[in-house]
Design a protein around this motif. Sequence first.
Motif, PDB file in Angstrom:
ATOM      1  N   ALA A 233      10.439   3.293  -3.489  1.00 52.62           N
ATOM      2  CA  ALA A 233      10.226   2.754  -4.841  1.00 52.62           C
ATOM      3  C   ALA A 233       9.039   3.428  -5.522  1.00 52.62           C
ATOM      4  CB  ALA A 233      10.005   1.237  -4.778  1.00 52.62           C
ATOM      5  N   GLY A 234       7.938   3.589  -4.806  1.00 48.07           N
ATOM      6  CA  GLY A 234       6.752   4.196  -5.390  1.00 48.07           C
ATOM      7  C   GLY A 234       6.962   5.645  -5.773  1.00 48.07           C
ATOM      8  N   SER A 235       7.606   6.409  -4.883  1.00 48.46           N
ATOM      9  CA  SER A 235       7.818   7.832  -5.179  1.00 48.46           C
ATOM     10  C   SER A 235       8.810   8.007  -6.323  1.00 48.46           C
ATOM     11  CB  SER A 235       8.290   8.577  -3.932  1.00 48.46           C
ATOM     12  OG  SER A 235       9.551   8.126  -3.502  1.00 48.46           O
ATOM     13  N   THR A 236       9.828   7.175  -6.363  1.00 48.44           N
ATOM     14  CA  THR A 236      10.810   7.266  -7.451  1.00 48.44           C
ATOM     15  C   THR A 236      10.170   6.905  -8.786  1.00 48.44           C
ATOM     16  OG1 THR A 236      12.620   6.759  -5.927  1.00 48.44           O
ATOM     17  CG2 THR A 236      13.042   6.419  -8.273  1.00 48.44           C
ATOM     18  N   ILE A 237       9.445   5.797  -8.823  1.00 51.80           N
ATOM     19  CA  ILE A 237       8.804   5.375 -10.072  1.00 51.80           C
ATOM     20  C   ILE A 237       7.729   6.378 -10.488  1.00 51.80           C
ATOM     21  CG2 ILE A 237       7.327   3.593 -11.109  1.00 51.80           C
ATOM     22  CD1 ILE A 237       8.955   1.547  -9.402  1.00 51.80           C
ATOM     23  N   GLY A 238       6.972   6.895  -9.517  1.00 50.88           N
ATOM     24  CA  GLY A 238       5.936   7.876  -9.835  1.00 50.88           C
ATOM     25  C   GLY A 238       6.509   9.130 -10.470  1.00 50.88           C
ATOM     26  N   MET A 239       7.608   9.623  -9.915  1.00 53.55           N
ATOM     27  CA  MET A 239       8.214  10.836 -10.462  1.00 53.55           C
ATOM     28  C   MET A 239       8.834  10.576 -11.827  1.00 53.55           C
ATOM     29  SD  MET A 239      10.690  13.539  -8.696  1.00 53.55           S
ATOM     30  CE  MET A 239      11.576  14.737  -9.658  1.00 53.55           C
TER      31      MET A 239
ATOM     32  N   SER B  22       0.836  -1.204   0.000  1.00 49.69           N
ATOM     33  CA  SER B  22       0.000   0.000   0.000  1.00 49.69           C
ATOM     34  C   SER B  22       0.873   1.257   0.000  1.00 49.69           C
ATOM     35  CB  SER B  22      -0.957   0.005   1.185  1.00 49.69           C
ATOM     36  OG  SER B  22      -0.257   0.147   2.397  1.00 49.69           O
ATOM     37  N   ALA B  23       2.006   1.226   0.727  1.00 49.77           N
ATOM     38  CA  ALA B  23       2.911   2.379   0.730  1.00 49.77           C
ATOM     39  C   ALA B  23       3.440   2.637  -0.676  1.00 49.77           C
ATOM     40  CB  ALA B  23       4.070   2.133   1.697  1.00 49.77           C
ATOM     41  N   PHE B  24       3.739   1.569  -1.411  1.00 51.01           N
ATOM     42  CA  PHE B  24       4.236   1.699  -2.785  1.00 51.01           C
ATOM     43  C   PHE B  24       3.176   2.340  -3.683  1.00 51.01           C
ATOM     44  CE2 PHE B  24       4.309  -0.052  -7.101  1.00 51.01           C
ATOM     45  CZ  PHE B  24       5.552   0.377  -7.532  1.00 51.01           C
ATOM     46  N   ILE B  25       1.956   1.817  -3.632  1.00 48.17           N
ATOM     47  CA  ILE B  25       0.896   2.310  -4.523  1.00 48.17           C
ATOM     48  C   ILE B  25       0.526   3.746  -4.190  1.00 48.17           C
ATOM     49  CG2 ILE B  25      -1.534   1.992  -5.174  1.00 48.17           C
ATOM     50  CD1 ILE B  25      -1.005  -1.065  -4.816  1.00 48.17           C
TER      51      ILE B  25
ATOM     52  N   SER C 247       2.354   6.002  -2.667  1.00 47.91           N
ATOM     53  CA  SER C 247       3.472   6.882  -3.025  1.00 47.91           C
ATOM     54  C   SER C 247       3.566   7.092  -4.526  1.00 47.91           C
ATOM     55  CB  SER C 247       4.787   6.308  -2.498  1.00 47.91           C
ATOM     56  OG  SER C 247       4.744   6.218  -1.106  1.00 47.91           O
ATOM     57  N   LEU C 248       3.389   6.022  -5.287  1.00 51.02           N
ATOM     58  CA  LEU C 248       3.449   6.137  -6.743  1.00 51.02           C
ATOM     59  C   LEU C 248       2.384   7.111  -7.241  1.00 51.02           C
ATOM     60  CD1 LEU C 248       4.163   3.404  -9.260  1.00 51.02           C
ATOM     61  CD2 LEU C 248       2.207   4.855  -9.662  1.00 51.02           C
ATOM     62  N   VAL C 249       1.152   6.941  -6.777  1.00 50.30           N
ATOM     63  CA  VAL C 249       0.057   7.797  -7.247  1.00 50.30           C
ATOM     64  C   VAL C 249       0.254   9.237  -6.785  1.00 50.30           C
ATOM     65  CG1 VAL C 249      -2.432   8.230  -7.048  1.00 50.30           C
ATOM     66  CG2 VAL C 249      -1.593   5.897  -7.420  1.00 50.30           C
ATOM     67  N   VAL C 250       0.567   9.427  -5.506  1.00 55.25           N
ATOM     68  CA  VAL C 250       0.712  10.779  -4.965  1.00 55.25           C
ATOM     69  C   VAL C 250       1.837  11.529  -5.670  1.00 55.25           C
ATOM     70  CG1 VAL C 250       1.431  12.077  -2.916  1.00 55.25           C
ATOM     71  CG2 VAL C 250      -0.315  10.328  -2.719  1.00 55.25           C
ATOM     72  N   ILE C 251       2.978  10.908  -5.815  1.00 55.29           N
ATOM     73  CA  ILE C 251       4.119  11.600  -6.422  1.00 55.29           C
ATOM     74  C   ILE C 251       3.898  11.807  -7.919  1.00 55.29           C
ATOM     75  CG2 ILE C 251       6.608  11.521  -6.847  1.00 55.29           C
ATOM     76  CD1 ILE C 251       5.709  12.155  -3.911  1.00 55.29           C
ATOM     77  N   PHE C 252       3.285  10.844  -8.599  1.00 54.83           N
ATOM     78  CA  PHE C 252       2.969  11.029 -10.019  1.00 54.83           C
ATOM     79  C   PHE C 252       2.088  12.259 -10.189  1.00 54.83           C
ATOM     80  CE2 PHE C 252       0.370  10.462 -13.802  1.00 54.83           C
ATOM     81  CZ  PHE C 252       1.319  10.145 -14.758  1.00 54.83           C
ATOM     82  N   VAL C 253       1.036  12.359  -9.375  1.00 59.72           N
ATOM     83  CA  VAL C 253       0.121  13.498  -9.463  1.00 59.72           C
ATOM     84  C   VAL C 253       0.829  14.791  -9.070  1.00 59.72           C
ATOM     85  CG1 VAL C 253      -1.970  14.504  -8.432  1.00 59.72           C
ATOM     86  CG2 VAL C 253      -1.976  12.123  -9.166  1.00 59.72           C
ATOM     87  N   ALA C 254       1.659  14.728  -8.020  1.00 58.72           N
ATOM     88  CA  ALA C 254       2.384  15.920  -7.572  1.00 58.72           C
ATOM     89  C   ALA C 254       3.323  16.447  -8.644  1.00 58.72           C
ATOM     90  CB  ALA C 254       3.173  15.602  -6.307  1.00 58.72           C
ATOM     91  N   GLU C 255       3.873  15.562  -9.417  1.00 53.95           N
ATOM     92  CA  GLU C 255       4.853  15.950 -10.433  1.00 53.95           C
ATOM     93  C   GLU C 255       4.191  16.578 -11.656  1.00 53.95           C
ATOM     94  OE1 GLU C 255       8.822  16.285 -11.832  1.00 53.95           O
ATOM     95  OE2 GLU C 255       7.888  16.147  -9.880  1.00 53.95           O
ATOM     96  N   LEU C 256       2.909  16.317 -11.867  1.00 56.83           N
ATOM     97  CA  LEU C 256       2.215  16.884 -13.025  1.00 56.83           C
ATOM     98  C   LEU C 256       2.189  18.401 -12.915  1.00 56.83           C
ATOM     99  CD1 LEU C 256      -0.777  14.405 -13.365  1.00 56.83           C
ATOM    100  CD2 LEU C 256       1.349  14.437 -14.681  1.00 56.83           C
ATOM    101  N   GLY C 257       2.735  19.063 -13.901  1.00 53.94           N
ATOM    102  CA  GLY C 257       2.778  20.518 -13.914  1.00 53.94           C
ATOM    103  C   GLY C 257       3.886  21.121 -13.065  1.00 53.94           C
ATOM    104  N   ASP C 258       4.733  20.294 -12.465  1.00 53.89           N
ATOM    105  CA  ASP C 258       5.824  20.770 -11.625  1.00 53.89           C
ATOM    106  C   ASP C 258       6.963  21.291 -12.508  1.00 53.89           C
ATOM    107  OD1 ASP C 258       6.828  20.778  -8.752  1.00 53.89           O
ATOM    108  OD2 ASP C 258       8.467  19.715  -9.735  1.00 53.89           O
ATOM    109  N   LYS C 259       7.830  22.114 -11.918  1.00 57.89           N
ATOM    110  CA  LYS C 259       8.937  22.657 -12.707  1.00 57.89           C
ATOM    111  C   LYS C 259       9.870  21.548 -13.191  1.00 57.89           C
ATOM    112  CE  LYS C 259      11.990  23.864  -8.888  1.00 57.89           C
ATOM    113  NZ  LYS C 259      12.615  24.949  -8.162  1.00 57.89           N
ATOM    114  N   SER C 260       9.921  20.420 -12.473  1.00 57.69           N
ATOM    115  CA  SER C 260      10.751  19.313 -12.931  1.00 57.69           C
ATOM    116  C   SER C 260      10.260  18.772 -14.264  1.00 57.69           C
ATOM    117  CB  SER C 260      10.760  18.182 -11.897  1.00 57.69           C
ATOM    118  OG  SER C 260      11.223  18.648 -10.672  1.00 57.69           O
ATOM    119  N   GLN C 261       8.954  18.744 -14.450  1.00 59.46           N
ATOM    120  CA  GLN C 261       8.409  18.313 -15.741  1.00 59.46           C
ATOM    121  C   GLN C 261       8.804  19.311 -16.827  1.00 59.46           C
ATOM    122  OE1 GLN C 261       4.140  17.577 -15.646  1.00 59.46           O
ATOM    123  NE2 GLN C 261       4.595  15.470 -16.197  1.00 59.46           N
ATOM    124  N   LEU C 262       8.766  20.579 -16.499  1.00 61.50           N
ATOM    125  CA  LEU C 262       9.181  21.592 -17.470  1.00 61.50           C
ATOM    126  C   LEU C 262      10.662  21.431 -17.811  1.00 61.50           C
ATOM    127  CD1 LEU C 262       7.303  24.657 -15.934  1.00 61.50           C
ATOM    128  CD2 LEU C 262       6.612  23.271 -17.893  1.00 61.50           C
TER     129      LEU C 262
END
Length: 194
Positions: free
Chosen positions: A142-148, A2-5, A7-22
Amino acid sequence: MSAFIISLVVIFVAELGDKSQLMAMTFATRFRALPVLAGITAATAIVHLASVLLGAALGAAIPTGPISLLAGLAFLGFAAWTLRGDELDEDEQGKARRVAGSAVLAVGTAFFLAELGDKTMLATVTLAADHASVAGMIGVWAGSTIGMVAADALAIVVGRQLGRHLPERVIRYGAAAGFVLFGVLLLVEGVRAL
């Protein structure tokens, strides 16, 4: 798991529109996609490992209820931060274009520095504080890294295909809604734990 899933979803969503994506889109216009993705992956793995260790230390020192309440409030703050938006200023755009030498090293260094103190790093610290067991820490890392990396890979693909015609406002509102949802869930969990 559950921590993996989570983290993956939260960080993926957090990264959308972030300066890192730019930054990922900017680097993808200069370098091949694979070295850009390799640099992002290396930097993200290192920053998120440090974030998980910091979060786990906080999680071990503070009881679960207050951690969940603080995490919920933090996620509501991340929602507001996301709505405010993130842009590369002219100086950051210039650095992304001027980098010389190895593409992997250049991208990795830029991403490492950009992620220090960024909302995805802070979200990872928050998630790790809430999942402080060894399995939870590994799942969050793992989840946060893969999500980002997945979000930035999406930015590379989309950036190469669509250029600058991204619906930033829609992405920003969706990411903020995701943060609000996770923030409310964490607040409820925190109140129950008290």
